[in-house]
Design an enzyme around this catalytic site. Structure first.
Site, PDB file in Angstrom:
ATOM      1  N   PRO A  80      57.090  47.831  18.081  1.00 12.23           N
ATOM      2  CA  PRO A  80      58.140  46.841  17.815  1.00 12.23           C
ATOM      3  C   PRO A  80      59.314  47.463  17.065  1.00 12.23           C
ATOM      4  CG  PRO A  80      56.141  46.354  16.535  1.00 12.23           C
ATOM      5  CD  PRO A  80      55.824  47.534  17.377  1.00 12.23           C
TER       6      PRO A  80
ATOM      7  N   ALA B  56      62.491  57.335  16.119  1.00 12.50           N
ATOM      8  CA  ALA B  56      61.725  57.750  17.302  1.00 12.50           C
ATOM      9  C   ALA B  56      62.626  57.768  18.533  1.00 12.50           C
ATOM     10  CB  ALA B  56      60.540  56.803  17.509  1.00 12.50           C
TER      11      ALA B  56
ATOM     12  N   ASP C 147      61.791  59.124   8.162  1.00 13.31           N
ATOM     13  CA  ASP C 147      61.491  58.672   9.524  1.00 13.31           C
ATOM     14  C   ASP C 147      61.850  59.762  10.536  1.00 13.31           C
ATOM     15  OD1 ASP C 147      60.846  56.329   8.290  1.00 13.31           O
ATOM     16  OD2 ASP C 147      62.079  55.040   9.546  1.00 13.31           O
TER      17      ASP C 147
HETATM   18  O1  PMV Z   1      60.542  49.946   5.739  1.00 16.15           O
HETATM   19  P1  PMV Z   1      59.978  51.310   5.842  1.00 16.15           P
HETATM   20  O2  PMV Z   1      58.682  51.419   6.519  1.00 16.15           O
HETATM   21  O3  PMV Z   1      60.971  52.323   6.333  1.00 16.15           O
HETATM   22  O4  PMV Z   1      59.558  51.760   4.388  1.00 16.15           O
HETATM   23  C1  PMV Z   1      60.300  51.580   3.251  1.00 16.15           C
HETATM   24  C2  PMV Z   1      59.634  52.346   2.145  1.00 16.15           C
HETATM   25  C3  PMV Z   1      60.190  52.061   0.782  1.00 16.15           C
HETATM   26  O5  PMV Z   1      59.462  52.885  -0.128  1.00 16.15           O
HETATM   27  C4  PMV Z   1      59.978  50.618   0.400  1.00 16.15           C
HETATM   28  C5  PMV Z   1      61.672  52.370   0.688  1.00 16.15           C
HETATM   29  C6  PMV Z   1      62.029  53.831   0.755  1.00 16.15           C
HETATM   30  O6  PMV Z   1      63.214  54.117   1.003  1.00 16.15           O
HETATM   31  O7  PMV Z   1      61.194  54.706   0.498  1.00 16.15           O
END
Ligand code: PMV
Length: 304
Positions: free
Chosen positions: A93, A103, A144
């Protein structure tokens, strides 16, 4: 040069340490074997079609976020890729905290490079993906893009380059339980709680940081029961921080009842996704989560 360019970018989950990582503690993230696959063909473009999102995009500097992000990737690509048409298959999703935008970028970068006969290093793929992530997320942490490019599991701490963690790939159940609240809002909420009450919130961050170290060691040694316990404790601390919801708590409890070794929310919380570690019991855990989830899948952790 190839007639077709193909590329894959892995989605990700945060195994341990979200939120505390914003305040200097370590965190552990890992790639999944599901993500985004793309096929690029020369001509007819530049154009990108994401049938799962019912979106067609014409990369350009004054379009949507997707179009501006993709324009940056086309700018980096060679001549033959310039007019390419890209078909996108999304396996996770979007806007759920699973890193689908990174990705997508990694998959597009790889497919365009294949079309051009260009061999890219992982560093270069990650750099280009970072350019698109800036459009999607503003000043993104880069995690990411790193996970989508490199796969495996990464240990990270703010301001330091991420390091790879060795482990035997295993399965993990991932469920999107609720629509998610933007990460930015949840980070601001936790930051405000920290400012208002540092004596309570700082120790929570430090306890989470301690768990991440223990969890990394358990992951490396394949001690899955210990890893599961650490995940459960991390979830309770995230709930104390105020980022869980009854839906996420209920999904974690249901996963544990169905045989999981550990379960926790993953990402920013306030809705969004949870993960359950359930080697050998994936089917039962997935079945227990189906009715509570928008999307659920047993994926391979470390794939990519
Ligand atoms: O929303 P996601 O899965 O990209 O994760 C955010 C992770 C946090 O620690 C809440 C924020 C961050 O920038 O690390």
């Amino acid at each position: 040069m190839s007639a077709l360019g193909r590329g894959f970018g892995a989605s990700k989950v945060i195994l341990l340490g979200e939120h505390a990582v914003v305040h200097g503690q370590p965190a552990l993230a890992a790639a999944l074997d599901v993500g985004v696959r793309v096929t690029a063909t020369p001509g007819g473009g530049p154009r990108l079609a994401v049938s799962a999102w019912d979106v067609t995009a014409k990369p350009g500097d004054d379009g949507t976020d997707l179009e501006r992000a993709m324009a940056r990737l086309f700018e980096c690509a060679g001549e033959r890729a310039q007019g390419a048409t890209i078909e996108v298959e999304v396996q996770v999703p979007g806007r759920a905290g699973m890193g689908s935008s990174a990705a997508l970028s990694v998959a597009v970068i790889r497919a365009l490079a294949e079309l051009d006969g260009e061999a890219l290093t992982a560093d270069e793929v990650e750099r280009r993906a970072g350019l698109a992530e800036e459009v999607f997320h503003g000043r993104a942490s880069g995690i990411d893009a790193a996970v989508a490019t490199r796969g495996g599991a990464l240990w990270f701490r703010r301001g330091e380059p991420p390091t790879s963690i060795q482990f035997d790939p295993m399965s993990i159940v991932v469920a999107q339980v609720e629509p998610r609240v933007p990460t930015r809002e949840m980070v601001a909420k936790v930051g405000a709680a920290h400012d208002a009450n540092p004596g309570v919130v700082q120790p929570l961050f430090e306890r989470i940081g301690g768990l991440v170290e223990g969890g990394r060691d358990a992951l490396q040694r394949g001690e899955l029961e210990a890893l599961g316990e650490v995940m459960n404790e991390n979830h309770l601390l995230l709930a104390e921080l105020g980022v869980s919801t009854p839906g996420l708590d209920g999904a974690c409890a249901a996963a544990m009842k169905a045989g999981a070794l550990g379960a926790k929310l993953t990402g920013a919380g306030g809705g969004g996704c949870m993960i359950a570690l359930a080697p050998g019991d994936e089917e039962a855990v997935t079945a227990a989560l189906v009715e509570r989830s928008i999307w659920v899948k047993a994926a391979r952790l470390g794939g990519g």
